[in-house]
Write an enzyme that holds these catalytic residues in place. Structure first.
Site, PDB file in Angstrom:
ATOM      1  N   TYR A 289      -3.573  -1.187   9.741  1.00  0.00           N
ATOM      2  CA  TYR A 289      -3.601  -1.431   8.080  1.00  0.00           C
ATOM      3  C   TYR A 289      -1.746  -0.963   7.891  1.00  0.00           C
ATOM      4  CZ  TYR A 289      -4.316  -1.662   3.402  1.00  0.00           C
ATOM      5  OH  TYR A 289      -4.226  -1.848   2.127  1.00  0.00           O
TER       6      TYR A 289
ATOM      7  N   SER B 225       0.978  -1.193  -0.059  1.00  0.00           N
ATOM      8  CA  SER B 225       0.087  -0.267   0.118  1.00  0.00           C
ATOM      9  C   SER B 225       0.866   1.019  -0.145  1.00  0.00           C
ATOM     10  CB  SER B 225      -0.867  -0.048   1.170  1.00  0.00           C
ATOM     11  OG  SER B 225      -1.499   1.197   1.328  1.00  0.00           O
TER      12      SER B 225
END
Length: 272
Positions: free
Chosen positions: A163, A150
């Site tokens: 996350y 990410s």
């Protein structure tokens, strides 16, 4: 000079596993890999979607139920793939989950249970996928292991803490695997996308276009919106023999967003 295969032959003869392959980035990648000649194993816990996609793709694709946080499931996935197709060339560890809608959450409001859950799937699943793909690829003396990470690994404040921690771990894992597996001809790379709307985003269809327009407006590359096919095409390149000497990188697919800090320019222009 070695010739470059045609656009539909880039993965001819290769066998690929794609975790999280039933929807979003994974499904788009499964279709693209299949179009380019690969035998594709779709791994997911979304059985109906996964089986439907495998049926759509036809004989060179199959679906295997796999919860990537469970080692027995991952062992079965890899062993069944090799039993069916005789080899494993590409392991795309793409399965992942987010907190809520993926928006930043104060650390005070974050739950340890969320951290445990995201680490188990996002990082633990990536670790198990790499571990058991390596068992096969070491014997072949060749292979490609990919991870979906990410943009939050490059820029802070874009996601929840759990996350960000899980995806930063994925990048660290990929980097650490690179020298070990390189001795066996196995390439290891990450792909880190800018924001895009997929099934795990928990965004309704009614709001999808609104969110995509907002992400496009906030992005650096004018007139473009990142969609799943952009990540699938990056994965196709990294999985193909065209990337034969590409290993250990985190390919950031963000239209240049992470190299720009507009605050100074905005402040200057606001005074003019």
């Amino acid at each position: 000079m070695t010739s470059i295969a045609g656009p539909h032959k880039r993965l001819e003869g290769k066998v690929a596993i794609i975790t999280g392959g039933a929807s979003g980035i994974g499904a788009c990648t499964a279709e693209l890999f299949h179009e380019n000649g690969a035998k594709v194993v779709i791994a997911d816990i979304q059985d109906d979607l996964g089986q439907a996609l495998a049926t759509k793709l036809g004989g060179k694709a199959c679906y295997i139920h796999c919860d990537v946080s469970k080692e027995d499931d991952v062992i079965n996935l890899v062993d069944t793939t090799v039993a069916k197709y005789g080899r494993l060339d590409i392991m795309f560890n793409n399965a992942g989950i987010i907190e809520g809608q993926g928006l930043p959450v104060s650390v005070v409001e974050s739950e340890k249970s969320d951290l445990d859950r995201l680490l188990s799937v996002n990082l633990g699943g990536a670790f198990l996928g790499a571990k058991h793909a390596t068992r096969v690829m070491v014997q072949q003396r060749k292979g490609c292991i990919l991870f979906t990470s990410s943009l939050c690994t490059s820029i802070a404040g874009l996601s929840g803490h759990a996350y960000a921690a899980s995806k930063s771990g994925v990048c660290g894992l990929a980097k650490n695997l690179t020298p070990e597996l390189g001795k066996y001809g196995i390439r290891v790379n990450c792909i880190s996308p800018y924001g895009l709307v997929t099934g795990i985003s928990n965004i309704s269809e009614a709001n999808r276009e609104l969110v995509e327009a907002m992400l496009s407006e906030l992005g650096t590359l004018s007139g473009q919106t990142l969609r799943a096919d952009g990540i699938a095409k990056a994965a196709l390149f990294l999985a193909s023999d065209e990337a034969y000497y590409v290993s250990g990188i985190n390919m950031v697919v963000d239209g240049g967003y992470s190299v720009v800090n507009p605050r100074l320019a905005d402040a200057i222009y606001s005074k003019l």
